[in-house]
Design a protein around this motif. Sequence first.
Motif, short mmCIF file in Angstrom:
data_model
loop_
_atom_site.label_atom_id
_atom_site.label_comp_id
_atom_site.label_asym_id
_atom_site.label_seq_id
_atom_site.Cartn_x
_atom_site.Cartn_y
_atom_site.Cartn_z
N VAL A 14 -2.42 16.19 5.82
CA VAL A 14 -2.97 17.50 6.13
C VAL A 14 -3.84 17.97 4.95
O VAL A 14 -4.98 18.37 5.14
CB VAL A 14 -1.85 18.52 6.42
N LEU A 15 -3.28 17.90 3.73
CA LEU A 15 -4.02 18.27 2.52
C LEU A 15 -3.55 17.38 1.38
O LEU A 15 -2.67 17.73 0.61
CB LEU A 15 -3.78 19.76 2.18
N TYR A 29 1.22 7.75 -6.89
CA TYR A 29 1.93 8.93 -6.41
C TYR A 29 0.90 9.97 -5.99
O TYR A 29 -0.10 10.17 -6.69
CB TYR A 29 2.80 9.53 -7.52
N TRP A 30 1.13 10.63 -4.87
CA TRP A 30 0.27 11.74 -4.46
C TRP A 30 1.04 12.61 -3.49
O TRP A 30 2.09 12.23 -2.99
CB TRP A 30 -1.04 11.25 -3.87
N VAL A 31 0.54 13.82 -3.28
CA VAL A 31 1.25 14.76 -2.41
C VAL A 31 0.36 15.18 -1.24
O VAL A 31 -0.86 15.19 -1.33
CB VAL A 31 1.70 16.03 -3.18
N ASP A 32 1.01 15.50 -0.14
CA ASP A 32 0.39 16.16 0.99
C ASP A 32 0.94 17.58 0.96
O ASP A 32 2.07 17.82 1.38
CB ASP A 32 0.74 15.46 2.30
N ILE A 33 0.16 18.49 0.38
CA ILE A 33 0.64 19.85 0.12
C ILE A 33 1.12 20.52 1.41
O ILE A 33 2.27 20.96 1.51
CB ILE A 33 -0.45 20.69 -0.57
N ASP A 34 0.24 20.63 2.40
CA ASP A 34 0.61 21.32 3.63
C ASP A 34 1.54 20.49 4.51
O ASP A 34 2.28 21.04 5.33
CB ASP A 34 -0.63 21.74 4.41
N GLY A 35 1.52 19.18 4.34
CA GLY A 35 2.44 18.32 5.07
C GLY A 35 3.83 18.27 4.45
O GLY A 35 4.75 17.67 4.99
N ARG A 36 3.95 18.86 3.24
CA ARG A 36 5.22 18.96 2.52
C ARG A 36 5.84 17.59 2.23
O ARG A 36 7.02 17.36 2.43
CB ARG A 36 6.21 19.83 3.29
N HIS A 51 8.51 11.00 1.09
CA HIS A 51 9.63 11.91 0.83
C HIS A 51 9.23 13.29 1.34
O HIS A 51 8.23 13.86 0.90
CB HIS A 51 9.93 11.97 -0.67
N SER A 52 10.00 13.83 2.28
CA SER A 52 9.69 15.13 2.89
C SER A 52 10.48 16.25 2.23
O SER A 52 11.62 16.04 1.79
CB SER A 52 10.02 15.09 4.39
N PHE A 53 9.88 17.44 2.21
CA PHE A 53 10.50 18.61 1.59
C PHE A 53 10.42 19.80 2.54
O PHE A 53 9.61 19.82 3.46
CB PHE A 53 9.79 18.94 0.26
N ASP A 54 11.25 20.81 2.28
CA ASP A 54 11.27 22.03 3.08
C ASP A 54 10.17 23.01 2.69
O ASP A 54 9.93 23.99 3.40
CB ASP A 54 12.62 22.74 2.97
N VAL A 57 4.54 21.06 -1.67
CA VAL A 57 4.59 20.36 -2.95
C VAL A 57 3.18 20.38 -3.53
O VAL A 57 2.23 19.96 -2.88
CB VAL A 57 5.06 18.90 -2.77
N GLY A 58 3.04 20.87 -4.78
CA GLY A 58 1.72 20.99 -5.39
C GLY A 58 1.28 19.76 -6.17
O GLY A 58 0.12 19.41 -6.19
#
Length: 63
Positions: A14-15, A29-36, A51-54, A57-58
Amino acid sequence: MTGQIELVTDAKSVLGEGPHWDLVEDKLYWVDIDGRELRVYHPAAGSEDIHSFDQRVGAAVPD
């Protein structure tokens, strides 16, 4: 400079933000901010851990 671009994972994030290449572990390593999600790509294996979060993640950097 010339090179060839190759799609290694079809993430459809998503982002997607904050890439960090870990020289010791040879992982991206990278994050999908809006995909959490925190995503970890293993080029040697051609696989990715997700790895999913509630909450959002910035950024993430291994310690």
